[in-house]
Design an enzyme around this catalytic site. Structure first.
Site, PDB file in Angstrom:
ATOM      1  N   LYS A  75      60.603  21.924  78.938  1.00 48.79           N
ATOM      2  CA  LYS A  75      59.733  20.807  78.534  1.00 48.79           C
ATOM      3  C   LYS A  75      60.019  20.289  77.117  1.00 48.79           C
ATOM      4  O   LYS A  75      59.974  19.088  76.881  1.00 48.79           O
ATOM      5  CB  LYS A  75      58.263  21.223  78.626  1.00 48.79           C
ATOM      6  CG  LYS A  75      57.763  21.429  80.052  1.00 48.79           C
ATOM      7  CD  LYS A  75      56.275  21.751  80.051  1.00 48.79           C
ATOM      8  CE  LYS A  75      55.803  22.158  81.433  1.00 48.79           C
ATOM      9  NZ  LYS A  75      54.371  22.357  81.527  1.00 48.79           N
ATOM     10  N   ASP A 111      50.125  17.245  81.860  1.00 52.53           N
ATOM     11  CA  ASP A 111      49.354  18.502  81.967  1.00 52.53           C
ATOM     12  C   ASP A 111      47.904  18.307  81.499  1.00 52.53           C
ATOM     13  O   ASP A 111      46.970  18.816  82.120  1.00 52.53           O
ATOM     14  CB  ASP A 111      50.016  19.619  81.147  1.00 52.53           C
ATOM     15  CG  ASP A 111      51.312  20.117  81.773  1.00 52.53           C
ATOM     16  OD1 ASP A 111      51.436  20.026  83.013  1.00 52.53           O
ATOM     17  OD2 ASP A 111      52.193  20.586  81.034  1.00 52.53           O
ATOM     18  N   GLY A 136      43.844  31.468  73.792  1.00 53.10           N
ATOM     19  CA  GLY A 136      45.294  31.363  73.933  1.00 53.10           C
ATOM     20  C   GLY A 136      45.860  30.198  73.143  1.00 53.10           C
ATOM     21  O   GLY A 136      45.211  29.152  73.006  1.00 53.10           O
ATOM     22  N   ALA A 140      51.160  26.755  77.213  1.00 49.69           N
ATOM     23  CA  ALA A 140      50.222  26.173  78.166  1.00 49.69           C
ATOM     24  C   ALA A 140      48.946  25.677  77.479  1.00 49.69           C
ATOM     25  O   ALA A 140      48.268  24.783  77.992  1.00 49.69           O
ATOM     26  CB  ALA A 140      49.860  27.208  79.221  1.00 49.69           C
ATOM     27  N   ASN A 160      43.042  33.262  69.350  1.00 51.53           N
ATOM     28  CA  ASN A 160      44.304  33.873  69.804  1.00 51.53           C
ATOM     29  C   ASN A 160      44.548  35.213  69.137  1.00 51.53           C
ATOM     30  O   ASN A 160      44.149  35.427  67.997  1.00 51.53           O
ATOM     31  CB  ASN A 160      45.470  32.925  69.512  1.00 51.53           C
ATOM     32  CG  ASN A 160      46.676  33.252  70.364  1.00 51.53           C
ATOM     33  OD1 ASN A 160      46.535  33.500  71.570  1.00 51.53           O
ATOM     34  ND2 ASN A 160      47.860  33.264  69.772  1.00 51.53           N
ATOM     35  N   GLY A 248      41.715  26.876  88.377  1.00 47.39           N
ATOM     36  CA  GLY A 248      42.792  26.082  87.807  1.00 47.39           C
ATOM     37  C   GLY A 248      43.680  25.350  88.797  1.00 47.39           C
ATOM     38  O   GLY A 248      44.589  24.616  88.389  1.00 47.39           O
TER      39      GLY A 248
HETATM   40  P1  ATR Z   1      52.342  30.169  78.074  1.00 47.83           P
HETATM   41  O1  ATR Z   1      53.434  29.165  77.882  1.00 47.83           O
HETATM   42  O2  ATR Z   1      52.085  30.534  79.493  1.00 47.83           O
HETATM   43  O3  ATR Z   1      51.091  29.808  77.340  1.00 47.83           O
HETATM   44  P2  ATR Z   1      53.069  32.019  75.984  1.00 47.83           P
HETATM   45  O4  ATR Z   1      53.578  30.903  75.133  1.00 47.83           O
HETATM   46  O5  ATR Z   1      53.832  33.287  76.035  1.00 47.83           O
HETATM   47  O6  ATR Z   1      52.930  31.549  77.485  1.00 47.83           O
HETATM   48  O7  ATR Z   1      51.549  32.343  75.550  1.00 47.83           O
HETATM   49  C1  ATR Z   1      50.799  33.317  76.156  1.00 47.83           C
HETATM   50  C2  ATR Z   1      49.392  33.331  75.550  1.00 47.83           C
HETATM   51  O8  ATR Z   1      48.660  34.430  76.097  1.00 47.83           O
HETATM   52  C3  ATR Z   1      49.377  33.526  74.041  1.00 47.83           C
HETATM   53  O9  ATR Z   1      48.243  32.913  73.506  1.00 47.83           O
HETATM   54  C4  ATR Z   1      49.278  35.053  73.949  1.00 47.83           C
HETATM   55  O10 ATR Z   1      48.798  35.530  72.718  1.00 47.83           O
HETATM   56  P3  ATR Z   1      49.829  35.743  71.473  1.00 47.83           P
HETATM   57  O11 ATR Z   1      50.144  34.384  70.950  1.00 47.83           O
HETATM   58  O12 ATR Z   1      49.080  36.587  70.521  1.00 47.83           O
HETATM   59  O13 ATR Z   1      51.041  36.430  72.068  1.00 47.83           O
HETATM   60  C5  ATR Z   1      48.282  35.321  75.047  1.00 47.83           C
HETATM   61  N1  ATR Z   1      48.314  36.691  75.559  1.00 47.83           N
HETATM   62  C6  ATR Z   1      49.205  37.227  76.417  1.00 47.83           C
HETATM   63  N2  ATR Z   1      48.902  38.528  76.668  1.00 47.83           N
HETATM   64  C7  ATR Z   1      47.793  38.820  75.950  1.00 47.83           C
HETATM   65  C8  ATR Z   1      46.988  39.990  75.776  1.00 47.83           C
HETATM   66  N3  ATR Z   1      47.268  41.145  76.419  1.00 47.83           N
HETATM   67  N4  ATR Z   1      45.918  39.917  74.948  1.00 47.83           N
HETATM   68  C9  ATR Z   1      45.616  38.773  74.311  1.00 47.83           C
HETATM   69  N5  ATR Z   1      46.348  37.619  74.428  1.00 47.83           N
HETATM   70  C10 ATR Z   1      47.410  37.639  75.225  1.00 47.83           C
END
Ligand code: ATR
Length: 286
Positions: A75, A111, A136, A140, A160, A248
């Site tokens: 993207k 999106d 998050g 996404a 986050n 979703g």
């Molecule tokens: P996507 O493109 O699907 O959003 P990503 O860029 O890897 O994937 O982001 C994943 C999100 O889920 C992030 O906000 C991540 O938090 P971090 O920025 O701290 O990594 C969050 N996330 C994933 N696993 C997590 C966990 N076990 N606890 C809390 N947050 C989590």
């Protein structure tokens, strides 16, 4: 005026790496069939190394496509490589929908539209709230933050695990957006009207934090952009506590509509029949 789309009639793609799990061909295939259109929409796997060549080939029509969807991990590069990104894409730095017009690659990002259209359909009035909490700050989350801000929600807390990533979104999307740490989640939820999970929390069997949603506004809506399973662990928690929830899946369906209209010239409908096609497909792959 002659539209260059006439030259590349009715062939569109979705590209990503990998792409075989994409449900977009099912969605567009359903719409093509219901309109009786002869066109096609196919998944087309393109590696990061070959993506630039693939996209640029759209310009002169040699690929035979009039446009398509771009998904992970392409993207950001789609945005960077296209000729005419719209304002939404420019602010996001990412595009998921491209089309050719007068030999130029145009791009937008649908999106955020998909996200708000889903809530409009299933929780009308959601945007009357003053405060939203978004869990998050990954790829996404971005389009969701932008869309919620654009609908006029005054305060958007992006919570986050890594606060620096939330701060990046606050810097990108302006003063309505505030970066917050997970420790403050319970306090931030008090009186909030909207909670959105954009993380994959709970999807891979990892434990999900207990969240007290009952402190939110009585009319609050809790939603998740993950749709496998439809009732995510966080949605199940919120529902168990008596909150209004929205899954979703509708976001996926609605984000597809603007592209279809662009490439095939008909405004498609997101209805229960389409929703059921995707649910059946998910059941088949459980
Ligand atoms: P996507 O493109 O699907 O959003 P990503 O860029 O890897 O994937 O982001 C994943 C999100 O889920 C992030 O906000 C991540 O938090 P971090 O920025 O701290 O990594 C969050 N996330 C994933 N696993 C997590 C966990 N076990 N606890 C809390 N947050 C989590």
């Amino acid at each position: 005026m002659r539209d260059s789309r006439e030259t590349f009639v009715n062939h569109a793609f979705v590209t990503g790496f990998p792409i075989k799990h994409s449900r977009s061909p099912l969605i567009h295939g359903h719409w093509l069939k219901s309109f009786g259109l002869p066109g096609s929409y196919r998944a087309h796997q393109v590696s990061p190394e070959k993506f630039a060549d693939f996209l640029i080939a759209l310009r002169d029509g040699s690929s035979g496509f009039c446009g398509g969807n771009v998904t992970i991990p392409h993207k950001e590069r789609a945005f960077a490589l296209c000729d005419r990104p719209d304002e939404l894409s420019q602010e996001l730095g990412a595009s998921n929908t491209v089309w050719i017009e007068n030999r130029l690659i145009h791009a937008t990002n649908t999106d955020g539209y998909g996200f708000t259209a889903n809530l409009d359909e299933r929780a009308a009035g959601w945007d009357r709230c003053d405060t939203a909490v978004i869990l998050g700050a990954g790829g996404a989350s971005r389009a969701v933050v932008q869309a919620v801000r654009n609908r006029g929600v005054k305060t958007i807390h992006v919570v986050n695990r890594t606060v620096a990533r939330a701060q990046e979104l606050a810097d990108r999307f302006g003063p309505a957006v505030q970066a917050q740490s997970m420790d403050d989640l319970s306090d931030l939820l008090k009186g909030a009207g909207l909670f959105i999970n954009t993380t994959s929390l709970g999807m891979d069997g990892t434990p999900v934090p207990e969240i007290d949603f009952t402190v939110m506004d009585p009319d609050a809506v809790v939603t998740d952009i993950v749709y496998v399973p439809l009732k995510t662990p966080l949605l199940a928690q919120a529902e168990g506590q008596g909150l209004r929830t929205v899954d979703g899946l509708g976001m996926l369906l609605h984000q597809a509509a603007p592209g279809f209209e662009r490439w095939f010239g008909k405004k498609p409908v997101v209805d229960d029949a389409l929703r059921q096609i995707i649910i059946d497909d998910m059941d088949g792959h459980a």
